[in-house]
Design an enzyme around this catalytic site. Structure first.
Site, PDB file in Angstrom:
ATOM      1  N   SER A  14       0.833  -1.214   0.000  1.00  0.00           N
ATOM      2  CA  SER A  14       0.000   0.000   0.000  1.00  0.00           C
ATOM      3  C   SER A  14       0.864   1.259   0.000  1.00  0.00           C
ATOM      4  CB  SER A  14      -0.915   0.019   1.226  1.00  0.00           C
ATOM      5  OG  SER A  14      -1.519   1.296   1.321  1.00  0.00           O
ATOM      6  N   SER A  16      -0.514   4.183   0.573  1.00  0.00           N
ATOM      7  CA  SER A  16      -1.239   5.198   1.351  1.00  0.00           C
ATOM      8  C   SER A  16      -0.364   5.879   2.412  1.00  0.00           C
ATOM      9  CB  SER A  16      -2.476   4.590   2.008  1.00  0.00           C
ATOM     10  OG  SER A  16      -3.413   4.257   1.019  1.00  0.00           O
ATOM     11  N   LYS A  65     -13.398  -4.010   2.856  1.00  0.00           N
ATOM     12  CA  LYS A  65     -14.215  -2.807   2.663  1.00  0.00           C
ATOM     13  C   LYS A  65     -15.694  -3.002   3.014  1.00  0.00           C
ATOM     14  CE  LYS A  65     -11.235  -0.627  -0.728  1.00  0.00           C
ATOM     15  NZ  LYS A  65     -11.112   0.002  -2.038  1.00  0.00           N
ATOM     16  N   GLY A 128     -14.523  -6.059  -5.541  1.00  0.00           N
ATOM     17  CA  GLY A 128     -14.758  -5.016  -4.551  1.00  0.00           C
ATOM     18  C   GLY A 128     -14.908  -3.594  -5.066  1.00  0.00           C
ATOM     19  N   VAL A 129     -14.126  -3.209  -6.069  1.00  0.00           N
ATOM     20  CA  VAL A 129     -14.112  -1.806  -6.493  1.00  0.00           C
ATOM     21  C   VAL A 129     -15.208  -1.483  -7.523  1.00  0.00           C
ATOM     22  CG1 VAL A 129     -12.434  -1.985  -8.400  1.00  0.00           C
ATOM     23  CG2 VAL A 129     -12.487   0.066  -7.010  1.00  0.00           C
ATOM     24  N   ARG A 150     -15.733 -13.322 -14.991  1.00  0.00           N
ATOM     25  CA  ARG A 150     -15.517 -14.774 -15.149  1.00  0.00           C
ATOM     26  C   ARG A 150     -16.612 -15.552 -14.428  1.00  0.00           C
ATOM     27  NH1 ARG A 150     -10.158 -17.058 -12.383  1.00  0.00           N
ATOM     28  NH2 ARG A 150     -11.231 -16.101 -10.627  1.00  0.00           N
ATOM     29  N   LYS A 154     -21.578 -13.301  -9.990  1.00  0.00           N
ATOM     30  CA  LYS A 154     -21.141 -12.105  -9.248  1.00  0.00           C
ATOM     31  C   LYS A 154     -21.513 -10.829  -9.993  1.00  0.00           C
ATOM     32  CE  LYS A 154     -17.046 -11.713  -7.170  1.00  0.00           C
ATOM     33  NZ  LYS A 154     -15.613 -12.046  -7.017  1.00  0.00           N
ATOM     34  N   VAL A 209      -7.632  -0.163 -13.477  1.00  0.00           N
ATOM     35  CA  VAL A 209      -7.647   0.251 -12.078  1.00  0.00           C
ATOM     36  C   VAL A 209      -6.297  -0.042 -11.416  1.00  0.00           C
ATOM     37  CG1 VAL A 209      -8.770  -0.208  -9.851  1.00  0.00           C
ATOM     38  CG2 VAL A 209     -10.154  -0.033 -11.919  1.00  0.00           C
TER      39      VAL A 209
HETATM   40  P1  ATR Z   1     -13.069 -10.097  -4.867  1.00  0.00           P
HETATM   41  O1  ATR Z   1     -13.608 -10.822  -6.069  1.00  0.00           O
HETATM   42  O2  ATR Z   1     -12.801 -10.959  -3.693  1.00  0.00           O
HETATM   43  O3  ATR Z   1     -13.832  -8.848  -4.546  1.00  0.00           O
HETATM   44  P2  ATR Z   1     -11.176  -8.469  -6.178  1.00  0.00           P
HETATM   45  O4  ATR Z   1      -9.682  -8.461  -6.178  1.00  0.00           O
HETATM   46  O5  ATR Z   1     -11.887  -7.237  -5.817  1.00  0.00           O
HETATM   47  O6  ATR Z   1     -11.608  -9.642  -5.267  1.00  0.00           O
HETATM   48  O7  ATR Z   1     -11.691  -8.931  -7.619  1.00  0.00           O
HETATM   49  C1  ATR Z   1     -10.992  -9.751  -8.440  1.00  0.00           C
HETATM   50  C2  ATR Z   1     -11.646  -9.713  -9.805  1.00  0.00           C
HETATM   51  O8  ATR Z   1     -10.724 -10.240 -10.759  1.00  0.00           O
HETATM   52  C3  ATR Z   1     -12.891 -10.564  -9.887  1.00  0.00           C
HETATM   53  O9  ATR Z   1     -13.789  -9.966 -10.774  1.00  0.00           O
HETATM   54  C4  ATR Z   1     -12.333 -11.881 -10.440  1.00  0.00           C
HETATM   55  O10 ATR Z   1     -13.259 -12.682 -11.126  1.00  0.00           O
HETATM   56  P3  ATR Z   1     -14.088 -13.820 -10.340  1.00  0.00           P
HETATM   57  O11 ATR Z   1     -15.222 -13.103  -9.671  1.00  0.00           O
HETATM   58  O12 ATR Z   1     -14.529 -14.766 -11.394  1.00  0.00           O
HETATM   59  O13 ATR Z   1     -13.139 -14.433  -9.347  1.00  0.00           O
HETATM   60  C5  ATR Z   1     -11.311 -11.353 -11.410  1.00  0.00           C
HETATM   61  N1  ATR Z   1     -10.285 -12.347 -11.730  1.00  0.00           N
HETATM   62  C6  ATR Z   1      -9.273 -12.743 -10.935  1.00  0.00           C
HETATM   63  N2  ATR Z   1      -8.517 -13.674 -11.574  1.00  0.00           N
HETATM   64  C7  ATR Z   1      -9.085 -13.870 -12.795  1.00  0.00           C
HETATM   65  C8  ATR Z   1      -8.781 -14.696 -13.921  1.00  0.00           C
HETATM   66  N3  ATR Z   1      -7.713 -15.526 -13.902  1.00  0.00           N
HETATM   67  N4  ATR Z   1      -9.567 -14.619 -15.005  1.00  0.00           N
HETATM   68  C9  ATR Z   1     -10.644 -13.798 -15.030  1.00  0.00           C
HETATM   69  N5  ATR Z   1     -10.976 -12.980 -13.992  1.00  0.00           N
HETATM   70  C10 ATR Z   1     -10.207 -13.005 -12.902  1.00  0.00           C
END
Ligand code: ATR
Length: 264
Positions: A14, A16, A65, A128-129, A150, A154, A209
């Protein structure tokens, strides 16, 4: 001396503390900003420290968050809608949770001077974002928001709070004006989004992002196609700017020197 903190897991990357401490110095504020890696069951302890005035403000990052919400007395409207809190402060003896990612995203777009009015935005990811980005985009008057994740469920879940968004399957490429990578793909060097973006015309905008690394494969593709590109650095700076304003009632300066300092 006032004390501030960012909590998350992992937290060691981070920026921050570096950013807030820089602004403390520039504004002659007697304060210190630290980072702390915690587990979910330690949120309560951090909250108690704020209540006891041992901490004057806290930022929350991934993955807590939304986990902090049950511990707070009040939420801003932005935090309620996005179910996301990244900044906590005390007002009238109440613990208030706010989401400055929304304004951070909005101000980053202002700086890039990309007018979003009536534009079609394609968001990759539903983590999350993403609620913060959608909230911001809706406020800015875009005509359509399409989300692809993916894990499709969600993305579908986002519809509960943002009923107007459209969802497409992961791997599909709809027409858009701006494409935003809000997945974690790109944090590691070899990461590829796996979409064929080669036929995208050059008036499109690529926004990632991620800000570390500075240029993901996604942004490299955008650049190669002649599109305007931006990483998440300005969003990061402006979410901190908004938190700083809340805590200290001062608008800290966002200068070229600061941007360079963060890269060091
Ligand atoms: P969280 O899903 O716990 O909120 P995040 O870091 O905020 O975590 O989000 C990660 C994002 O990257 C998610 O949209 C995730 O997709 P999934 O919901 O299917 O997990 C996406 N992501 C991470 N690895 C990926 C991959 N190898 N291929 C496609 N999407 C991926």
């Amino acid at each position: 001396m006032k004390k501030y903190l960012v909590i998350g897991n992992p937290i060691k990357h981070s920026l921050s503390p570096k950013l807030h401490n820089y602004w403390f110095e520039k504004n002659n504020i007697d304060a210190n900003y630290d980072r702390r890696q915690i587990n979910k069951n330690e949120i309560q302890e951090v909250i108690s420290e704020i209540k006891e005035n041992k901490l004057n403000g806290v930022n929350i990052t991934v993955p807590f968050k939304s986990d902090v919400i049950p511990f707070l007395d009040k939420l801003s409207e932005e935090s309620q809608v996005t179910k996301s809190v990244n900044t906590i402060y005390m007002r009238n003896k109440k613990l208030v949770g706010h989401n400055t990612d929304i304004k951070g995203f909005e101000l980053s777009l202002k700086e890039i001077q990309f007018n979003l009015k009536n534009k079609v935005i394609f968001i990759l990811g539903a983590g999350g974002v993403v609620p913060s980005i959608i909230y911001s985009l809706q406020k800015l008057g875009v005509s359509k928001i399409i989300v692809s994740n993916r894990t499709k469920q969600k993305a579908e879940n986002l519809k509960k709070n943002f009923s107007k968004i459209s969802i497409v399957d992961w791997g599909e490429l709809p027409e858009f004006d701006m494409i935003i990578n809000a997945t974690s793909l790109g944090l590691s060097k070899g990461d590829k989004i796996g979409l064929d973006l080669n036929n995208i015309s050059k008036e499109k905008f690529f926004y990632d992002v991620i800000y570390n690394p500075k240029e993901t494969n996604f942004l490299r593709t955008g650049k190669r196609l002649g599109c305007q590109v931006s990483n998440g650095k300005m969003m990061f700076i402006y979410q901190a700017f908004e938190a700083f304003k809340l805590w200290h009632n001062i608008k800290p300066a966002v200068t070229e020197d600061l941007k360079k300092f963060l890269d060091k």
